[in-house]
Design a protein around this motif. Structure first.
Motif, PDB file in Angstrom:
ATOM      1  N   UNK A  61       0.811  -1.214   0.000  1.00  0.00           N
ATOM      2  CA  UNK A  61       0.000   0.000   0.000  1.00  0.00           C
ATOM      3  C   UNK A  61       0.845   1.264   0.000  1.00  0.00           C
ATOM      4  N   UNK A  62       2.049   1.177   0.509  1.00  0.00           N
ATOM      5  CA  UNK A  62       2.960   2.325   0.565  1.00  0.00           C
ATOM      6  C   UNK A  62       3.666   2.448  -0.780  1.00  0.00           C
ATOM      7  N   UNK A  63       3.363   3.499  -1.513  1.00  0.00           N
ATOM      8  CA  UNK A  63       3.902   3.631  -2.869  1.00  0.00           C
ATOM      9  C   UNK A  63       5.412   3.867  -2.890  1.00  0.00           C
ATOM     10  N   UNK A 119      21.238  12.936  -1.165  1.00  0.00           N
ATOM     11  CA  UNK A 119      21.520  12.675  -2.575  1.00  0.00           C
ATOM     12  C   UNK A 119      21.870  13.996  -3.231  1.00  0.00           C
ATOM     13  N   UNK A 120      22.856  13.980  -4.094  1.00  0.00           N
ATOM     14  CA  UNK A 120      23.350  15.211  -4.711  1.00  0.00           C
ATOM     15  C   UNK A 120      22.338  15.852  -5.652  1.00  0.00           C
ATOM     16  N   UNK A 121      21.616  15.048  -6.417  1.00  0.00           N
ATOM     17  CA  UNK A 121      20.775  15.592  -7.479  1.00  0.00           C
ATOM     18  C   UNK A 121      19.308  15.764  -7.099  1.00  0.00           C
ATOM     19  N   UNK A 122      18.854  15.084  -6.046  1.00  0.00           N
ATOM     20  CA  UNK A 122      17.425  15.028  -5.764  1.00  0.00           C
ATOM     21  C   UNK A 122      17.180  14.993  -4.259  1.00  0.00           C
ATOM     22  N   UNK A 123      16.254  15.818  -3.793  1.00  0.00           N
ATOM     23  CA  UNK A 123      15.932  15.782  -2.363  1.00  0.00           C
ATOM     24  C   UNK A 123      15.089  14.547  -2.064  1.00  0.00           C
ATOM     25  N   UNK A 124      15.148  14.123  -0.832  1.00  0.00           N
ATOM     26  CA  UNK A 124      14.355  12.962  -0.410  1.00  0.00           C
ATOM     27  C   UNK A 124      12.867  13.253  -0.592  1.00  0.00           C
ATOM     28  N   UNK A 125      12.449  14.475  -0.282  1.00  0.00           N
ATOM     29  CA  UNK A 125      11.037  14.852  -0.399  1.00  0.00           C
ATOM     30  C   UNK A 125      10.559  14.781  -1.854  1.00  0.00           C
ATOM     31  N   UNK A 126      11.382  15.272  -2.758  1.00  0.00           N
ATOM     32  CA  UNK A 126      11.010  15.226  -4.178  1.00  0.00           C
ATOM     33  C   UNK A 126      10.984  13.778  -4.673  1.00  0.00           C
ATOM     34  N   UNK A 127      11.954  12.985  -4.234  1.00  0.00           N
ATOM     35  CA  UNK A 127      11.992  11.573  -4.614  1.00  0.00           C
ATOM     36  C   UNK A 127      10.741  10.854  -4.117  1.00  0.00           C
ATOM     37  N   UNK A 128      10.318  11.177  -2.901  1.00  0.00           N
ATOM     38  CA  UNK A 128       9.102  10.556  -2.356  1.00  0.00           C
ATOM     39  C   UNK A 128       7.876  10.949  -3.174  1.00  0.00           C
ATOM     40  N   UNK A 129       7.779  12.224  -3.538  1.00  0.00           N
ATOM     41  CA  UNK A 129       6.648  12.677  -4.363  1.00  0.00           C
ATOM     42  C   UNK A 129       6.620  11.946  -5.702  1.00  0.00           C
ATOM     43  N   UNK A 130       7.783  11.820  -6.332  1.00  0.00           N
ATOM     44  CA  UNK A 130       7.858  11.142  -7.625  1.00  0.00           C
ATOM     45  C   UNK A 130       7.544   9.651  -7.491  1.00  0.00           C
ATOM     46  N   UNK A 132       5.635   8.239  -5.252  1.00  0.00           N
ATOM     47  CA  UNK A 132       4.196   8.113  -5.014  1.00  0.00           C
ATOM     48  C   UNK A 132       3.437   8.293  -6.327  1.00  0.00           C
ATOM     49  N   UNK A 133       3.829   9.269  -7.106  1.00  0.00           N
ATOM     50  CA  UNK A 133       3.146   9.581  -8.360  1.00  0.00           C
ATOM     51  C   UNK A 133       3.348   8.512  -9.441  1.00  0.00           C
ATOM     52  N   UNK A 134       4.546   7.911  -9.490  1.00  0.00           N
ATOM     53  CA  UNK A 134       4.888   7.062 -10.629  1.00  0.00           C
ATOM     54  C   UNK A 134       5.199   5.598 -10.299  1.00  0.00           C
ATOM     55  N   UNK A 139       6.223   0.163 -12.146  1.00  0.00           N
ATOM     56  CA  UNK A 139       5.932  -1.264 -11.984  1.00  0.00           C
ATOM     57  C   UNK A 139       5.509  -1.917 -13.293  1.00  0.00           C
ATOM     58  N   UNK A 140       4.727  -1.198 -14.104  1.00  0.00           N
ATOM     59  CA  UNK A 140       4.323  -1.723 -15.416  1.00  0.00           C
ATOM     60  C   UNK A 140       5.538  -1.935 -16.305  1.00  0.00           C
ATOM     61  N   UNK A 141       6.460  -0.988 -16.283  1.00  0.00           N
ATOM     62  CA  UNK A 141       7.683  -1.120 -17.076  1.00  0.00           C
ATOM     63  C   UNK A 141       8.515  -2.306 -16.599  1.00  0.00           C
ATOM     64  N   UNK A 142       8.623  -2.468 -15.309  1.00  0.00           N
ATOM     65  CA  UNK A 142       9.416  -3.573 -14.764  1.00  0.00           C
ATOM     66  C   UNK A 142       8.771  -4.908 -15.124  1.00  0.00           C
ATOM     67  N   UNK A 143       7.456  -4.969 -15.078  1.00  0.00           N
ATOM     68  CA  UNK A 143       6.770  -6.209 -15.462  1.00  0.00           C
ATOM     69  C   UNK A 143       7.059  -6.534 -16.928  1.00  0.00           C
ATOM     70  N   UNK A 144       7.023  -5.513 -17.776  1.00  0.00           N
ATOM     71  CA  UNK A 144       7.347  -5.704 -19.197  1.00  0.00           C
ATOM     72  C   UNK A 144       8.766  -6.243 -19.341  1.00  0.00           C
ATOM     73  N   UNK A 145       9.698  -5.713 -18.556  1.00  0.00           N
ATOM     74  CA  UNK A 145      11.079  -6.163 -18.612  1.00  0.00           C
ATOM     75  C   UNK A 145      11.192  -7.622 -18.168  1.00  0.00           C
ATOM     76  N   UNK A 146      10.450  -8.012 -17.159  1.00  0.00           N
ATOM     77  CA  UNK A 146      10.457  -9.405 -16.699  1.00  0.00           C
ATOM     78  C   UNK A 146       9.999 -10.331 -17.826  1.00  0.00           C
ATOM     79  N   UNK A 147       8.933  -9.950 -18.516  1.00  0.00           N
ATOM     80  CA  UNK A 147       8.432 -10.746 -19.640  1.00  0.00           C
ATOM     81  C   UNK A 147       9.474 -10.786 -20.758  1.00  0.00           C
ATOM     82  N   UNK A 148      10.087  -9.645 -21.056  1.00  0.00           N
ATOM     83  CA  UNK A 148      11.127  -9.608 -22.086  1.00  0.00           C
ATOM     84  C   UNK A 148      12.311 -10.509 -21.718  1.00  0.00           C
TER      85      UNK A 148
END
Length: 154
Positions: A61-63, A119-130, A132-134, A139-148
């Motif tokens: 449940x935790x994105x 992290x040098x390029x990205x704050x933890x807060x921004x990483x968490x927002x991204x 959660x959003x994506x 996960x869909x991309x990773x599933x596609x990679x598993x099938x590939x």
């Protein structure tokens, strides 16, 4: 002493199987079973470990945790498919048509900012927002990679 578990959420995943498509569904399952059986022991171990992490992410449940679990599955499969050990994320995303960035942030930078204190390029807060959003799109991309991976290694 008794241990009791009280689940908070129940999740189900369905594929609608009708009388009309049951044969094709059985063929699809047999096809995957055959492909898995033909894998080397190392590839089979990597595939099953990646699937466990992907599944863990899919039901979490935790994105943020979901994104991290998907990334672990991505790394297990991606590093086994990549030829360039240092640029494996770029290579795999380009080769398999996966998104490498979300809102300008690379997936490996998102992961790094989530699991490391700084992290040098990205704050933890921004990483968490991204994350959660994506998380689900990733996960869909990773599933596609598993099938590939399964189709490529047979």
């Amino acid at each position: 002493m008794v241990n009791t578990i009280y689940p908070k959420v129940e999740k189900h995943s369905f594929k609608i199987i009708t009388k009309d498509n049951i044969e094709s569904y059985i063929e699809e399952l047999n096809s995957y079973r055959d492909k898995i059986e033909k894998l080397s022991e190392e590839d089979k171990e990597n595939l099953l470990r990646a699937i466990r992490y992907w599944n863990r992410g899919k039901v979490d449940d935790d994105k943020i945790d979901r994104f991290i679990d998907f990334y672990i599955a991505f790394e297990i499969i991606g590093k086994n498919l990549a030829k360039n050990e240092k640029q494996w994320v770029k290579e795999i995303c380009e080769k398999y048509g996966l998104r490498r960035e979300y809102e300008g942030a690379k997936i490996n930078d998102i992961r790094d900012a989530l699991v490391h204190a700084k992290h040098k390029k990205l704050s933890k807060e921004m990483a968490e927002e991204l994350a959660i959003r994506y998380a689900d799109k990733f996960g869909e991309d990773v599933f596609k990679l598993i099938i590939d991976f399964l189709n490529e290694r047979r």
